[in-house]
Design a protein around this motif. Structure first.
Motif, PDB file in Angstrom:
ATOM      1  N   ALA A 714       0.832  -1.208   0.000  1.00 17.81           N
ATOM      2  CA  ALA A 714       0.000   0.000   0.000  1.00 17.81           C
ATOM      3  C   ALA A 714       0.866   1.256   0.000  1.00 17.81           C
ATOM      4  N   GLU A 715       1.963   1.253   0.792  1.00 19.76           N
ATOM      5  CA  GLU A 715       2.869   2.413   0.825  1.00 19.76           C
ATOM      6  C   GLU A 715       3.577   2.586  -0.515  1.00 19.76           C
ATOM      7  N   ALA A 716       4.002   1.458  -1.112  1.00 13.71           N
ATOM      8  CA  ALA A 716       4.680   1.534  -2.419  1.00 13.71           C
ATOM      9  C   ALA A 716       3.738   2.101  -3.475  1.00 13.71           C
ATOM     10  N   GLN A 717       2.464   1.642  -3.456  1.00 17.92           N
ATOM     11  CA  GLN A 717       1.487   2.147  -4.429  1.00 17.92           C
ATOM     12  C   GLN A 717       1.252   3.635  -4.258  1.00 17.92           C
ATOM     13  N   LYS A 718       1.208   4.126  -3.021  1.00 14.37           N
ATOM     14  CA  LYS A 718       1.002   5.555  -2.770  1.00 14.37           C
ATOM     15  C   LYS A 718       2.168   6.381  -3.316  1.00 14.37           C
ATOM     16  N   ILE A 719       3.411   5.851  -3.137  1.00 13.75           N
ATOM     17  CA  ILE A 719       4.585   6.574  -3.656  1.00 13.75           C
ATOM     18  C   ILE A 719       4.502   6.677  -5.174  1.00 13.75           C
ATOM     19  N   LEU A 720       4.136   5.584  -5.826  1.00 13.73           N
ATOM     20  CA  LEU A 720       4.044   5.588  -7.286  1.00 13.73           C
ATOM     21  C   LEU A 720       2.911   6.486  -7.778  1.00 13.73           C
ATOM     22  N   ARG A 721       1.803   6.490  -7.053  1.00 12.07           N
ATOM     23  CA  ARG A 721       0.656   7.319  -7.459  1.00 12.07           C
ATOM     24  C   ARG A 721       0.974   8.795  -7.326  1.00 12.07           C
ATOM     25  N   ASP A 722       1.799   9.149  -6.338  1.00 14.04           N
ATOM     26  CA  ASP A 722       2.132  10.562  -6.111  1.00 14.04           C
ATOM     27  C   ASP A 722       3.270  11.050  -7.012  1.00 14.04           C
ATOM     28  N   ASP A 723       3.921  10.125  -7.729  1.00 12.35           N
ATOM     29  CA  ASP A 723       5.017  10.503  -8.628  1.00 12.35           C
ATOM     30  C   ASP A 723       4.449  10.690 -10.036  1.00 12.35           C
TER      31      ASP A 723
END
Length: 781
Positions: A714-723
């Motif tokens: 979930a944290e990895a997905q949030k980082i990718l979504r915010d980039d």
């Protein structure tokens, strides 16, 4: 001496006024003069008479003399008085008379008859003199000679008084007790030894006592007080004894100072009142002699209502007949009995209600007798707690047995498909066995079916656990039954067609119920599924919806199966109980109906069943009726993700990045994608590596496990979504976190799809194709 008329001319001197000596004699003669008519009615009452008897002339004239001064209950024989006067013309006598305040006095009287001209008695003239003090002194001399030596040897104060209440003897102990000098009390009124507040009432008590003299022993339950010469009060006990003498009846009072006893009693009573339990003290006859305030509260009686009563008044009627024998036995062998002696004892309140008690018994030795002290404790609350604990213990024992049965059943149900999976897998993996291609296909099919059954079983167990633990979340809202039944019908018709089951539904349903739509669909699906699975070939399933008299909507599902016996109905909603269908051809877990029942009840509804052997069964649920929503809104379209640059690949194939730390899961996906020659697979084994590879290779699609080392999926997905570089890349969650709240949280977090393990290959492939098509529809950035 010179006359006061000296110098006054003789002619002008006033003549002295004549004196009315008759009136002067009547009014001013010593003592009291009373004149009555022959019947005894007062016609004249002098000031002296008023002074002696306390009646004014206006109160006495016209009243019968007997009514004024005769002793209570002993009126004089007036005829005897007149006969005496007729015979002798006069009569001198001494008698006891009554004053207006009720006190008695001794009178020395002289009466004379006054005749008219016809020789008849017209009036009776009586001269009366109060000789009470003289009588007391005379009595004192008599009593002194007779009783002084005897009464000096007694330990108590002794005071003797005559019928007028005058003291005729006081022994040395009495003089010391009241702090008077020797002989100072003789001739005084007995009331001087009483506190002022008791004196007026005591006069009446004393007069009544002399009218019916009797012995009264000490300790008669009266609160009595004496008054010393220095006006100090002190508590006393008094015994009274009438003594007959030549001079008339005397009363002897034995007086005992009980100040020290009162102090001790006060301390004892203080101890009783401070005791947390009800205290009841009883004598050998079973009479209650002392209680504390806790007893009044516990039994609902006032203190005065219990003192002197038998102790059996506090015991239920069914025990009270036997209790006197127990009481007698205890007094014969008195011994302390502590509380909690293992006896089932009960008390009875004034209103007749019974309650459980514990009682301790202790013998008390007093001056004259042995008493027994009972400490009584209400154990109603303790008994209630004990019952509750017993019930809880039984409930826990039943729960433990149920848990053990549940675990045993679950173990059996889980091991059964696992046995097939592991057994057939061993056959496939054993190279020494000559497995044909047909057998390989058959074994693989068995493994798939067992795995699907195991997955269903796990999902239903998790669902049941959520329901039983109270963690299931429901969204109660108006639900159109027509939509739910239509959707469920579409899902179940293929299964019904396979078994040639005729499915009959209502033509039109316009009812709405208050329910959770998803859970209601799950319930209806379970009822439809059971009606098809446990029906006979070419049977029928009839669905009906209707409004019940109680204001609820009933949904019923009828089948034409073999039906259920009464004993089977009793175990219908027990986990893993398949009612003898374990050996049948239809797979099942025995959990679906249990979950269904819990869900219906959580939504405020009710579930029931009726069945006939050889005919079939009808399962029904009832839910609250409601009105439809006036303005329903459809779901909003999700916003289109931001476009990203096309990934750069060496061979032109779209790149798929799989972030997974479990080697077996990683190998499974690699083998699945080996058949997709149109895709190029990259892998990462932790969250930070997955983020870095995504930024470097910009894949078409990312598969993301949720439980990763370093950072979570979930944290990895949030980082990718915010980039901005990676925001448009679809991320599919591929995880074993299969609870509904996990799925919901993943979708809300922005995952393109949320796929739970174990992987359904068709669902997995469809999700990949959907993600690829989504990327292709995106405009080039």
């Amino acid at each position: 001496m010179k006359s006061n008329t000296a110098g006054v001319p003789a002619g002008k001197r006033k003549k002295p006024m004549p004196t009315d000596f008759d009136r002067l004699i009547l009014d001013e003669a010593p003592g009291g003069v009373i004149v009555t008519n022959p019947k005894g009615q007062v016609v004249h009452w002098s000031r002296g008479a008023a002074s002696i008897f306390g009646y004014a002339s206006a109160e006495a004239v016209g009243v019968m003399l007997n009514d004024l001064i005769a002793l209570p209950g002993r009126p004089d024989d007036w005829n005897g008085v007149t006969k005496k006067l007729i015979a002798d013309g006069h009569w001198d006598y001494e008698c006891l008379r009554r004053k207006k305040d009720g006190s008695l006095i001794y009178i020395e009287a002289s009466s004379k008859a006054i005749y008219n001209g016809q020789g008849q008695i017209e009036f009776i003239l009586s001269c009366k003199r109060d000789v009470t003090q003289m009588k007391a002194l005379r009595d004192a001399k008599l009593v002194e000679a007779k009783f002084r030596d005897l009464l000096e040897s007694t330990p108590d104060g002794i005071i003797m008084a005559n019928s007028t209440g005058r003291i005729v003897l006081a022994n040395t102990q009495a003089e010391k007790l009241f702090a008077y000098s020797p002989g100072e009390l003789i001739g005084q009124s007995i009331e001087m030894l009483l506190p002022e507040r008791f004196r007026s009432a005591h006069v009446g008590h004393r007069s009544n006592y002399f009218s019916q003299p009797r012995t009264r022993s000490m300790g008669a339950g009266l609160e009595l007080y004496g008054l010393r010469k220095d006006t100090v009060e002190f508590p006393v006990e008094i015994s009274l004894s009438p003594i007959q003498t030549e001079e008339g009846t005397l009363v002897m009072s034995a007086i005992r100072d009980i100040s020290e006893r009162k102090k001790a009693d006060g301390k004892f009573r203080g101890l009783l009142e401070s005791a947390p339990d009800a205290i009841v003290i009883v004598n050998r006859q079973g009479e209650i002699v002392l209680i504390n305030s806790q007893t009044e509260k516990l039994f609902g009686y006032r203190r005065e209502d219990l003192l002197g009563k038998k102790i059996e008044v506090l015991i239920p009627h069914r025990f009270s007949d036997q209790h006197p024998n127990f009481r007698t036995n205890f007094f014969n062998e008195p011994r302390t009995r502590s509380m909690g002696a293992g006896l089932e004892l009960y008390g009875q309140r004034r209103d007749g209600t019974e309650f459980p008690v514990e009682i301790s018994l202790s013998p008390l030795e007093t001056e004259g007798e042995i008493l027994v002290s009972s400490a009584i404790r209400d154990i109603t609350e303790r008994k209630s707690i004990e019952r509750t604990l017993q019930e809880k213990t039984l409930e826990l024992e039943r729960a433990n047995l149920a848990k053990d049965r549940f675990l045993a059943s679950m173990s059996h149900e889980l091991r059964t498909p696992l046995n097939a999976i592991l057994g057939f897998a061993q056959l496939l993996s054993n190279e020494s066995l000559p497995v044909t291609q047909a057998q390989r296909m058959e074994f693989t099919g068995c493994i798939l079916r067992a795995g699907q059954h195991l997955l269903t079983l796990i999902n239903e167990i998790l669902d049941l656990a959520k329901v039983e633990s109270g963690t299931v979340t429901l969204s109660i809202e108006p639900v159109a039954l027509a939509d739910v039944i239509q959707e469920t019908r579409a899902m179940m018709e293929p299964l019904g067609n396979q078994r040639s089951i005729r499915m009959i539904f209502p033509k039109k349903i316009e009812l709405h119920v208050m329910a959770d739509r998803t859970r209601l669909k799950q319930i209806v699906l379970n009822l439809f599924s059971n009606a098809i699975k446990y029906n006979r070939e070419m049977g029928a399933m009839v669905v009906d919806c209707g409004l019940m008299p109680n204001g609820r909507v009933r949904i019923s599902v009828q089948d034409t199966g073999v039906g259920l016996r009464p004993e089977q109905l009793d175990g219908l909603f027990q986990p893993f109980n398949r009612l003898g269908q374990e050996a049948g051809t239809q797979e099942g877990t025995g959990i679906g109906l249990v979950v269904t029942k819990r869900l219906v009840e959580l939504m405020g509804g009710e579930i029931g069943v009726s069945s006939s052997m050889g005919i079939g069964s009808v399962f029904w649920i009832e839910l609250p009726l409601c009105e439809a929503l006036s303005s329903p809104f459809g779901p909003a379209e999700p916003p289109a993700p931001e476009a990203a640059a096309e990934p750069v690949d060496d061979d032109g194939r779209p790149t798929l990045l799989y972030v997974e730390d479990n080697p077996a899961n990683l190998r499974l996906v690699e083998e699945i994608l080996r058949f997709r020659s149109d895709l190029r697979l990259l892998t990462a084994v932790d969250g930070p590596q997955g983020v870095e590879m995504a930024r470097t290779h910009l894949p078409y699609l990312i598969l993301m496990d949720m439980n990763l080392p370093g950072i979570s999926g979930a944290e990895a997905q949030k980082i990718l979504r915010d980039d901005p570089k990676t925001a448009a890349i679809p991320v599919i969650a591929l995880t074993a976190n299969a609870m509904p709240h996990d799925v919901k949280a993943g979708i809300e977090a922005g995952f393109f799809r949320y796929i739970t393990k174990p992987i359904n290959i068709e669902e997995f492939t469809e999700a990949i194709d959907s993600a690829l098509a989504f990327r292709q529809r995106q405009p080039e950035g």
